[in-house]
Design a protein around this motif. Structure first.
Motif, short mmCIF file in Angstrom:
data_model
loop_
_atom_site.label_atom_id
_atom_site.label_comp_id
_atom_site.label_asym_id
_atom_site.label_seq_id
_atom_site.Cartn_x
_atom_site.Cartn_y
_atom_site.Cartn_z
N LEU A 100 -5.01 7.01 9.10
CA LEU A 100 -3.86 7.13 9.86
C LEU A 100 -4.06 7.71 11.10
CD1 LEU A 100 -1.34 8.58 6.99
CD2 LEU A 100 -1.44 5.99 8.05
N PRO A 101 -3.12 7.62 12.30
CA PRO A 101 -3.48 7.79 13.46
C PRO A 101 -4.05 9.31 13.97
CG PRO A 101 -1.60 6.39 13.49
CD PRO A 101 -1.80 6.59 12.06
N ASP A 102 -3.46 10.27 12.99
CA ASP A 102 -3.82 11.61 13.22
C ASP A 102 -4.83 11.95 12.30
OD1 ASP A 102 -2.04 11.27 11.05
OD2 ASP A 102 -0.70 12.98 11.60
N GLY A 159 0.70 -1.19 -0.11
CA GLY A 159 -0.29 0.03 0.01
C GLY A 159 0.90 1.22 0.02
N ALA A 160 0.08 2.49 0.20
CA ALA A 160 0.61 3.64 0.26
C ALA A 160 -0.18 4.50 1.02
CB ALA A 160 0.69 4.38 -1.23
N ASP A 161 0.52 5.63 1.70
CA ASP A 161 -0.23 6.37 2.37
C ASP A 161 -0.61 7.81 1.44
OD1 ASP A 161 0.24 4.84 4.49
OD2 ASP A 161 1.78 6.04 5.48
N GLY A 162 -1.82 8.61 1.88
CA GLY A 162 -2.07 9.53 0.81
C GLY A 162 -3.05 10.47 1.48
N CYS A 163 -3.29 11.54 0.47
CA CYS A 163 -4.11 12.45 0.94
C CYS A 163 -5.69 11.84 0.56
CB CYS A 163 -3.99 13.60 0.14
SG CYS A 163 -4.21 13.59 -1.67
N GLU A 164 -6.83 12.40 1.06
CA GLU A 164 -7.98 11.99 0.67
C GLU A 164 -8.02 11.66 -0.80
OE1 GLU A 164 -11.53 13.31 3.01
OE2 GLU A 164 -10.35 13.66 4.73
N HIS A 165 -7.73 12.68 -1.59
CA HIS A 165 -7.81 12.91 -2.97
C HIS A 165 -7.37 11.83 -3.87
CE1 HIS A 165 -8.25 14.50 -7.06
NE2 HIS A 165 -6.87 14.46 -7.04
#
Length: 100
Positions: free
Chosen positions: A55-57, A32-38
């Motif tokens: 993500l936690p925050d 996977g990858a982390d990302g902005c909502e868009h």
């Protein structure tokens, strides 16, 4: 001008991030990858069997907003061309077609 984008942004997707990195999008094999909502929504829409987690925050509802947005986005939506095959339509379009 800073052109840095989140890790979930596909290299061929020309759009800019829609905010901070707040979700993690995983494929069926847990890559996977982390990302902005868009970009999280655009990535999720392009995966078969993908999942999204906050993500936690992350602000409340971030993963639900990404999941909901992804349902109406066509896979690899930045590509041009005809969209007649079900694999090239959004989940919402496929649901509408199967309900007829």
């Amino acid at each position: 001008m800073n052109h840095h984008r989140c890790p979930a942004a596909h290299p061929d997707d020309p759009t800019v991030c829609g905010g901070p990195v707040v979700v993690s999008v995983l494929d069926a094999q847990n890559a996977g990858a982390d990302g902005c909502e868009h970009h999280g929504a655009r990535l999720l829409a392009s995966l078969d069997g993908g999942r999204v987690y906050p993500l936690p925050d992350a602000p409340p509802g971030a993963s639900i907003r990404v999941f909901t947005a992804a349902a109406g986005i066509r896979p690899f939506c930045w590509l041009d061309g005809p969209r007649t095959d079900p694999s090239r339509l959004s989940r919402a379009e496929n649901h509408t077609e199967s309900g007829r």
